[in-house]
Every structure is written in C-alpha cells, then in structure tokens.
Design an enzyme around this catalytic site. Structure first.
Site, PDB file in Angstrom:
ATOM      1  N   ASP A 333       0.867  -0.710  -0.048  1.00 35.44           N
ATOM      2  CA  ASP A 333       0.320   0.459   0.080  1.00 35.44           C
ATOM      3  C   ASP A 333       0.747   0.889   0.503  1.00 35.44           C
ATOM      4  OD1 ASP A 333      -2.469  -1.473   0.272  1.00 35.44           O
ATOM      5  OD2 ASP A 333      -2.921  -1.062   2.219  1.00 35.44           O
ATOM      6  N   ASP A 613      -4.853  -3.507   4.996  1.00 34.48           N
ATOM      7  CA  ASP A 613      -6.105  -3.190   6.740  1.00 34.48           C
ATOM      8  C   ASP A 613      -7.124  -3.232   6.449  1.00 34.48           C
ATOM      9  OD1 ASP A 613      -6.134  -1.102   4.478  1.00 34.48           O
ATOM     10  OD2 ASP A 613      -5.004   0.267   5.669  1.00 34.48           O
ATOM     11  N   ASP A 617      -9.988  -6.780   2.369  1.00 34.16           N
ATOM     12  CA  ASP A 617      -8.308  -7.268   1.904  1.00 34.16           C
ATOM     13  C   ASP A 617      -8.208  -8.420   2.136  1.00 34.16           C
ATOM     14  OD1 ASP A 617      -7.348  -4.546   0.869  1.00 34.16           O
ATOM     15  OD2 ASP A 617      -6.769  -3.865   2.201  1.00 34.16           O
TER      16      ASP A 617
HETATM   17  P1  ATP Z   1      -3.142   3.267   0.421  1.00 27.58           P
HETATM   18  O1  ATP Z   1      -2.339   3.668  -0.402  1.00 27.58           O
HETATM   19  O2  ATP Z   1      -3.151   2.343   1.632  1.00 27.58           O
HETATM   20  O3  ATP Z   1      -4.393   2.229  -0.679  1.00 27.58           O
HETATM   21  P2  ATP Z   1      -5.118   5.559   0.315  1.00 27.58           P
HETATM   22  O4  ATP Z   1      -5.526   5.987   1.156  1.00 27.58           O
HETATM   23  O5  ATP Z   1      -4.821   5.909  -0.958  1.00 27.58           O
HETATM   24  O6  ATP Z   1      -4.454   3.896   1.038  1.00 27.58           O
HETATM   25  P3  ATP Z   1      -8.025   4.192   0.591  1.00 27.58           P
HETATM   26  O7  ATP Z   1      -8.486   4.608   2.129  1.00 27.58           O
HETATM   27  O8  ATP Z   1      -8.727   2.860  -0.082  1.00 27.58           O
HETATM   28  O9  ATP Z   1      -6.564   4.023  -0.229  1.00 27.58           O
HETATM   29  O10 ATP Z   1      -8.205   5.330  -0.500  1.00 27.58           O
HETATM   30  C1  ATP Z   1      -9.010   5.982  -1.537  1.00 27.58           C
HETATM   31  C2  ATP Z   1      -9.179   7.299  -1.695  1.00 27.58           C
HETATM   32  O11 ATP Z   1     -10.157   8.066  -1.049  1.00 27.58           O
HETATM   33  C3  ATP Z   1      -8.103   8.378  -1.425  1.00 27.58           C
HETATM   34  O12 ATP Z   1      -7.053   8.521  -2.510  1.00 27.58           O
HETATM   35  C4  ATP Z   1      -8.824   9.805  -1.406  1.00 27.58           C
HETATM   36  O13 ATP Z   1      -9.326  10.474  -2.689  1.00 27.58           O
HETATM   37  C5  ATP Z   1     -10.494   8.627  -0.605  1.00 27.58           C
HETATM   38  N1  ATP Z   1     -10.245   8.752   1.118  1.00 27.58           N
HETATM   39  C6  ATP Z   1      -9.085   8.234   1.447  1.00 27.58           C
HETATM   40  N2  ATP Z   1      -9.881   8.236   2.471  1.00 27.58           N
HETATM   41  C7  ATP Z   1     -11.683   9.101   2.918  1.00 27.58           C
HETATM   42  C8  ATP Z   1     -12.336   9.871   3.696  1.00 27.58           C
HETATM   43  N3  ATP Z   1     -11.476   9.511   5.355  1.00 27.58           N
HETATM   44  N4  ATP Z   1     -13.018  10.309   3.034  1.00 27.58           N
HETATM   45  C9  ATP Z   1     -13.772  10.216   2.195  1.00 27.58           C
HETATM   46  N5  ATP Z   1     -12.575  10.463   1.020  1.00 27.58           N
HETATM   47  C10 ATP Z   1     -11.408   9.688   1.879  1.00 27.58           C
END
Ligand code: ATP
Length: 872
Positions: A333, A613, A617
């Site tokens: 990730d 996480d 997953d």
């Molecule tokens: P990883 O690289 O660990 O997959 P990530 O945070 O990019 O992490 P996700 O948590 O699935 O992956 O988030 C995907 C997308 O969703 C992010 O790029 C962001 O645009 C959006 N996002 C993340 N957290 C929130 C939140 N709390 N509320 C709204 N949108 C969110």
C-alpha cells in the site's frame, strides 16, 4: 428471557449498566470475578512433567534405554561392580537430553505464546464514561462496546445504536453473505440466530457500518462458546522444512538400523564380544539419527521470530518465516506504508475560482466555507496540547481538513453542534466516498467528500472540467486531492444508500494535502532491488499522485507502467499476464483488484507479499504467500487473515523481515549441514573400521558423549548467527528449491567423508604407536569430537573465516569452549578410564591437534577456490 426480544431500557437495567458511560472499573472487576475472562476455553497446556515424559517417545531414546537395560542386565549377571558405569552413564545422558528437550520445547512454546498475546484481539469499550481500548478478554456482561467495519465482535452483544451495520456470521450460521443489523428492531424469542438482527455475536466480524452495543454474554456463554469444542492449541505450526527434516530423520534412522544390523552380524561372526558389538551397534544407530535436528530447527525459528518482533514484525504463522526468505515480489500500500500518513492540507480550490489558494490561518471566505463542509463530513478530531503540538485522532485525511478549519477559527465540535449530523454513509475503499446529512440553516444538506474521479461523475452542477484540470495539477505535485460536493434534500430517506444520496450533487471544491514519503522507504526500495525483489505500489489514491510518489521512491522507473483499477478491470487475463511484469504502480484499486495482482504474479512463479488493512483486503492477504496486515491502521479482520503484522505499518519493516527470514533459513541450513556432516562422519568411522579391520574405533560411551553431549551446544549457537552481511545482495531462493539443492547435499556428504577419514587415520596412528585398541580409540575420540567443534566455525559462513572473523559469534565461542572442556573432562581426568581412554605421549596430542585443524584448512581452501560460494 433472551436479550434480543427485550425492550432495550429493561435489558440495560437488568445488566445494571449505562448506555453512554458504560460500567465503572469496580463493577467490571466484580463481574470478571463472577463470570470469568472473556475467552473460549483452550486445551490444557502441557505440564513440564508431561513434556518430560513425551521426550521418551523418541525412537532414539527408546533404543538407548533398551541398550542401558541390556548392559545393566549383563552387569548384574556378571556381578562386576565396575560394569555398572555404562548403563548409569547412558541413563544420565538420556535424562539430561530429555530435560534439555523439555526446557527447549517450553522455551519455544513460551516464545510462541508471547507472540500470540501480542496479536490478541482488542475491543473499544466505554468504561467510567470514557472510551478505552481493552484486551477483549477483559470484557464482561454489561460493557458497552463500539463496533466498526473490520472489527471482530468480541462478545455476544445487543445493539443499542447502529448505522448501516453489517456482520458476517458464517462461523455461526454458515451464511457467507453479511447480515444486515438494526438496533431498532425487536426480535421474537423463537427467532433463529441468523434472524436476530439486533444482536451481534462473538467471533463474527463487522463488514460495514458502525454500531454501539451492550455485552450480554462472554466466554463460554456466547453462542460461539456453546458450539466450540475445546480449542485445539496451535494449528499445524510445523514449517514445510521441519516436516521434510522429520521425514529425513526417519529415512536416516532406517538406514542406520540396517548399518547396525550389518555391523552386528559382521562383529559377531568375527568373534567380538556380543555385548561390545551390541553396544557399538546401538551407539552407531544413535549417531546416525539426527535426533537434535527438529528441536534445533524449532529453536532457531522461534528465536528468529522473537528477533523479528523487535524489528516490528509479528509472525502469526511459523511457516511464513520460511516463505519470507524467498519473497520475490512485495506489493505494498502507499498511504502510511510507503508514506508517513501525516497529511497536511496545503491547497484548496473552490468551484468558479481562477486557481488554487494556499491553506493558512486567514483563508478567503469561500475556502473557509469549503473547509467547513469538509469538517462536517469528517469523523476524526484533533487536540491541541499545551505545548502547542497537535494530536491527530482518527483518519489523517480527515484530521488534516479539521486542522485547517481550526486554523481558520472553526472548531469541529462547535460546527457539529451548530449543524447537527442526522445521518451518514461511512467511507469505504470501494466507493472511495463518505457522506453525511447535516441540518444546515433549516435544511437537510447532504455533504459528500471523496476521491475526485468517483465524485465528479456524480455531480450535475459546478465546473467539473476545470476541477479536473486543477486536480491533475495538484496530483502531479504528489498531493492527495479530495473533492467535496453537496445537495439539499427534502426529507431524510428511511434507508440511507449510496445511489440515492451520492448522486445529483453540486460540486463545491477540492482540497489537496501532502503526505511525505517515509524517509526509510527509499533505502528499503533500493535494498529490494538489490535483493532481486520487485517492489510494487498498490494504492487507492489517484494515479498521478501515486506515480509522483512512486517515482520519488524509485518504485516507478523508466519503462515501468502505472495503471488504474478501472484499466485493470478492462484487461483480459492474457493481456494482464503479459503486462504484469511491467506494471509498478496500481492506482485507484479496489480490494478485488489486489487478488488479481497476487494471482498474476504467482502464475509467473513468484512468491508474493501483499499488504492490507481493510476488511475487504482479507481475501488478498490470504491469497498472497505472505499476507502483511497493518498493526496500527489494520482491522482485526485483516490481521486475522494475515501471516504477519507490521506493528509500525512500515514498508521498510517488510524488507527487514525478508532479510531476517533469509537469515533464519541460512542459519537452519548451517545447523542441518553441521549436524548431518558430523553424523555421517561418525557412522563412516565406525562402519569402515568394522568392515576393514574388524575393530571398534569408538566405544559406545565415547560415541554417545560426542553425539549427545559435545555437539549439541555448538549446533544451537550456530543457529543464532547474526544475519550475514550481504544476504540482501543475493537473489531470492526459488520457491521449491530444497535445502540440499545447489550441491549442498553433496558437500555435506563430502564433509562427512572427511571426518570419517580423519578419525580413521587418528585411530590407526593410535594403534600403531601404542599397540593397543584404547590408544587408537583415544585418538579417534579426540579428533572426531574436536574437529566437529572446528567445523561449527567453518559452517558459520561460506565466506572465509578470515573475512567473517573467527570469534565474532559469542554464543558459539562459549559453546565451543564448553564442548572442549567436556572433551577434556573425559580425556584428562580419572574419568578417562571409565570411558576406555588412555594417556598418550604429548606429541600424539599435537598430532591429534593437527588432524583436528584439517577441516579448517580444507574448508578455507574450498572457499578460496570457489568450491563453496558465498550465497549458496
Ligand atoms: P493505500 O495507499 O493504503 O491504499 P489510500 O488511503 O490511498 O491508501 P483508501 O483508503 O482506499 O486508499 O482511499 C482511497 C481514496 O479515497 C483516497 O485516495 C481518497 O481520495 C479517498 N479517501 C480516503 N479517505 C477518505 C475519507 N476519510 N473520506 C473521503 N474520502 C477518502
């Protein structure tokens, strides 16, 4: 009456608890005394005595005991007091070995228990009016618990509040589709378990939504407790290598017995005293069976695993240690693993404006309005400590928005009480959106925030094209961009769902935040490359943001590709199989994409590690060869499905764990080589001398002393070698490469031959000079016992000892010293007579020393001439 058909206030009354404040510590303490810990009963632990008794199941021990009995019977029969020494010594050695075995097993078990308790489940509980994170075993009936997606339900509980809550209850009902839960429903008494929608059950998991519940049953009183048989301790914790070695031990045992039979017959035919030849045959069998091997491998594994804990990797399944060493692809990730997950809001773009505005203390009214919406649609919180430090509680994406609002004079709590939240759709990685309904200026306002590409297509007003441009610009600067949109509704729908709430929106603006890479990640990526391991970034973030960071870290290089989850969905299996080796970044992936990525790499014969996480997953973590769950941000479900938990959520930790895994495997190999080589030496010595000269070169007690007393400690110490420098400069070990591959088996055999030859030469010299068998045996005993100690040093590395340093493994130095003293204790003391040893002229000891050092010379030459190569 059952808890699910009672009115809630009545139930709370009966459980004497408060739905908001929970129990007090005193109440909880009383109840834990009354109801016991919230644990399913485990099978009783073995006592030391049981473990001791189990040592006697070993074939070798049984052979030895039989030998002691025969020797004892003969001594009684002959009535000669001196002859009792032998059976007594054998017994003493057997008992000492059993005690050692018992202690080592106990130690290995303790290490594994400590690991288990490190990954014990926790629960969010209200105690004394405050939310606490407690070990799930501390829960009692009446506790108020909070649940959210990804949690394991820690006890049976009746829901007090729920929001879009779903629970997967297949462990109890067999139904794999998650059941919808609703706190507001009363269920009739006769309802089947699967229909009790106002209850959640221990051992099931929450797959969606949030909820608050009151615990109604714990431990064996839960539904799970009622059906669970006593839990079997650990599942099959043996690694493939351990199993193979156990098998090898059996084959060698059979071979040894055959050799014994030959020697026994030859000896008898030649007129050697039956007792002497019997005892020799038995000792030979004992020498040939590598009885210490499985135990030592377990010890090396458990010590290695403890070493990993110190480096932030908790191994949940022992076989993973072995697999780790051959990991060839690490899919990781991005957020929090490769980056710091310390988001700072730096830019905002408001719909209709020319460009972005930097975030600071005094932002424009329009940006402040955007930050207000973002904050209302967030769950986290911040606390500004006295020293001015800001503490972020919750999702950093959200707390960065909350902090920016706060810097502009808008406190989250105040906003929340002014604009009450009336409903919500929690964030999930599939939708990549989060929604709340707030009462704003007398109207119901739906606020949606989330990934731009997910949100833009749901907007019906606002300049989305311009927003796309701004999004691109910010993403190229490695910013994570979150879009915010709203709509007003007349009434709050009974059932909140995405298609109704998250459509027909008015675009409001964008916020961009930086999340700097972890400083150690770049180095870890380059270590991976050198070690022949391919790093791959998998992220939910935007492809441009992800690529910018991947480039900075060295994951995305010239010629590599970055694809989005949507592009991946469009690729057929064949096309993906062709491309997979060129893709270094996957952006906007869904958890389902992750499984496909794992499988595609596996189809290429690679050993894949995958991080995760979220609750979704879990399948990918299971499918991967090494599933790594995040210790900090990971859900219980992800941790439950993983082989390893990273307590610091750090990519560099995976790389460190691979290094340790390689080190552990290398150490096991050293121990196996050492023990088998010396065993072969012992067998050859006795066998050849019997066949060639009809003489026993080593008496039974001498053989036992070498085999059971002097070579055990160096073997254990060898298994504790520090991870060798340069181990990450080698390519990963191929998946199905056996331990004896690359000529290792042949080398062990040749080394065994060398020990055999040296001992036989020593034996002949002794006989020639002293004219008696005891002289030959004394020489053979010294040479065999001590050349093995020298061999332990040789086995430390495939590099020259002059490079590694002779005495850099302190444990081995100690072990070697003890072994030398143990040999001296029987050679130079009055015990010598009982062992059939005699005093020799001084020059003969020097000659023995010369022979003892031959293995050092031979091995150093082999290393120098490239017959033994570093990295093999
Ligand atoms: P990883 O690289 O660990 O997959 P990530 O945070 O990019 O992490 P996700 O948590 O699935 O992956 O988030 C995907 C997308 O969703 C992010 O790029 C962001 O645009 C959006 N996002 C993340 N957290 C929130 C939140 N709390 N509320 C709204 N949108 C969110």
């Amino acid at each position: 009456m059952v808890p699910y058909s009672r009115e809630l206030p009545e139930l709370l009354d009966e459980l004497k608890t408060d739905a908001d404040a929970g129990l007090t510590d005193v109440q909880a303490e009383e109840r834990i005394q009354k109801y016991g810990e919230n644990k399913l009963q485990e099978k009783k632990k073995k006592t030391n005595l049981q473990r001791f008794a189990e040592q006697f199941k070993d074939v070798m021990i049984v052979i030895l005991l039989a030998a002691a009995a025969v020797s004892f019977a003969i001594a009684v029969h002959e009535g000669d007091g001196g002859e009792f020494f032998e059976p007594v010594l054998i017994l003493a050695i057997v008992v000492a070995n059993a005690v050692m075995g018992m202690l080592q097993e106990g130690k290995a078990e303790k290490a594994m228990d400590a690991l288990k308790s490190l990954s014990a489940p926790h629960a969010k509980v209200m105690r004394n009016g405050k939310e606490e994170l407690l070990e799930a075993s501390r829960l009692v009936p009446g506790d108020i618990i909070r649940l959210e997606a990804g949690d394991f339900v820690p006890a049976d509980a009746r829901l007090i509040r729920s929001s879009s809550l779903k629970s997967e209850e297949s462990a109890l009902t067999g139904e794999s589709v998650a059941a919808e839960k609703d706190a507001g429903v009363l269920v009739e008494e006769k309802a089947a378990l699967g229909d009790r929608v106002n209850m959640v059950y221990s051992g099931c998991s929450i797959t969606y939504g949030t909820g608050t519940a009151v615990v109604t049953a714990t431990g064996m009183d839960t539904e799970m407790g009622k059906i669970a048989d006593l839990l079997e301790g650990a599942e099959d914790a043996q690694t493939p290598l351990q199993k193979k070695l156990a098998q090898l031990g059996k084959y060698l045992g059979i071979l040894a017995l055959a050799a014994c039979a030959v020697i026994f017959v030859v000896g008898l035919a030649d007129g050697i005293a039956p007792l002497e030849i019997f005892m020799t045959a038995v000792s030979l069998a004992v020498s040939a069976i590598p009885e210490g091997l499985p135990a030592i491998v377990t010890i090396v594994l458990s010590i290695g695993v403890q070493r990993m804990v110190k480096k932030n990797a908790i191994i949940r399944r022992l076989p993973a240690v072995e697999t780790l060493g051959s990991a060839s692809v690490i899919c990781s990730d991005k957020t929090g693993t490769l980056t710091q997950n310390r988001m700072t809001l730096v830019k905002a773009y408001v719909d209709g404006e020319e460009g972005t505005e930097d975030i600071g203390a005094g932002n424009s009214e329009k940006v402040r309005e955007l930050l207000k919406l973002g904050t209302l649609c967030s769950d986290g919180s911040i606390q500004i400590r006295e020293d001015g430090q800001v503490q972020h509680i919750g999702d950093p994406t959200e707390t960065s928005i909350i902090l920016a609002a706060c810097q502009n004079g808008m406190e989250k709590d105040e906003l929340n009480s002014e604009y009450t939240r009336l409903g919500e759709l929690p964030f999930d990685s599939d939708r990549k959106l989060m929604t709340t309904i707030n009462e704003m200026n007398g109207r119901y306002t739906v606020i949606v925030k989330g990934a731009c590409d997910m949100l833009f297509s749901r907007c019906v007003s606002g300049n989305v094209d311009k927003a796309r441009e701004e999004n691109e610009k910010m993403s190229r600067q490695a910013l994570r961009v979150i879009a915010i949109a709203v709509k007003e509704i007349e009434e709050i729908p009974e059932e909140l769902n995405s298609s109704e709430l998250e459509n027909g929106l008015t675009f409001k603006g964008l916020v961009g935040m930086i999340d700097p890479p972890r400083p150690e990640a770049k180095e870890a990526v380059s270590v991976c490359r050198k070690a022949g391991i391919r790093p791959v970034m998998i992220t939910g973030d935007h492809v441009v943001t992800a690529s910018a960071i991947a480039k900075e870290l060295g994951i995305l290089r010239e010629g590599d590709q970055a694809v989005t989850g949507a592009e991946l969905d469009e690729m057929g299996e064949k096309e993906f199989a062709e491309k997979v080796e060129h893709i270094s970044v996957y952006a906007r992936v869904s958890p389902e994409n992750k499984i496909r990525i794992v499988r595609a790499w596996q189809a290429k014969g690679q050993i894949v590690s995958m991080t995760g996480d979220g609750v979704n997953d879990a399948p990918a973590l299971k499918a991967a060869d090494i599933g790594c769950a995040m210790g900090i941000t990971g859900t219980d479900v992800a941790k439950g499905a993983a082989d390893m938990t990273l307590t610091d959520d750090n990519f560099a930790t995976i790389v460190d764990a691979v290094k340790e895994g390689r080190g552990i495997y290398a150490n096991i190999k050293k121990v196996v080589g050492f023990l088998l080589g010396t065993n072969i030496g012992e067998v050859l010595t006795v066998f050849c001398a019997m066949i060639l000269w009809r003489q026993t070169p080593l008496l039974s007690m001498q053989l036992l002393w070498i085999n059971l007393v002097t070579d055990g400690l160096p073997a254990v110490a060898l298994g504790m070698e520090a991870v060798e420098e340069g181990i990450m400069d080698q390519k990963p070990r191929p998946k199905d490469e056996g331990i004896f591959a690359r000529g290792f088996g042949l080398r062990i055999a040749l080394q065994g031959l060398m020990f055999g030859l040296l001992s036989l030469i020593a034996f002949r010299i002794g006989i020639q000079v002293t004219g008696e068998a005891a002289g030959g045996q004394t020489m053979a005993f010294m040479v065999l016992a001590l050349s093995q100690v020298v061999q332990a040093f040789n086995m430390r590395s495939n590099r020259s000892l002059f490079k590694t340093g002779f005495f850099t493994n302190r444990k081995l130095n100690m072990a070697a010293l003890i072994s030398v003293l143990l040999v001296a204790a029987v050679v130079f003391t009055p015990a010598a007579e009982a062992f059939g040893l005699i005093i020799l002229p001084v020059w003969m000891y020097l000659a023995a020393l010369g022979l003892i050092l031959v293995p050092l010379l031979v091995m150093e030459c082999s290393k120098a001439f490239g017959l033994i190569k570093h990295g093999e």
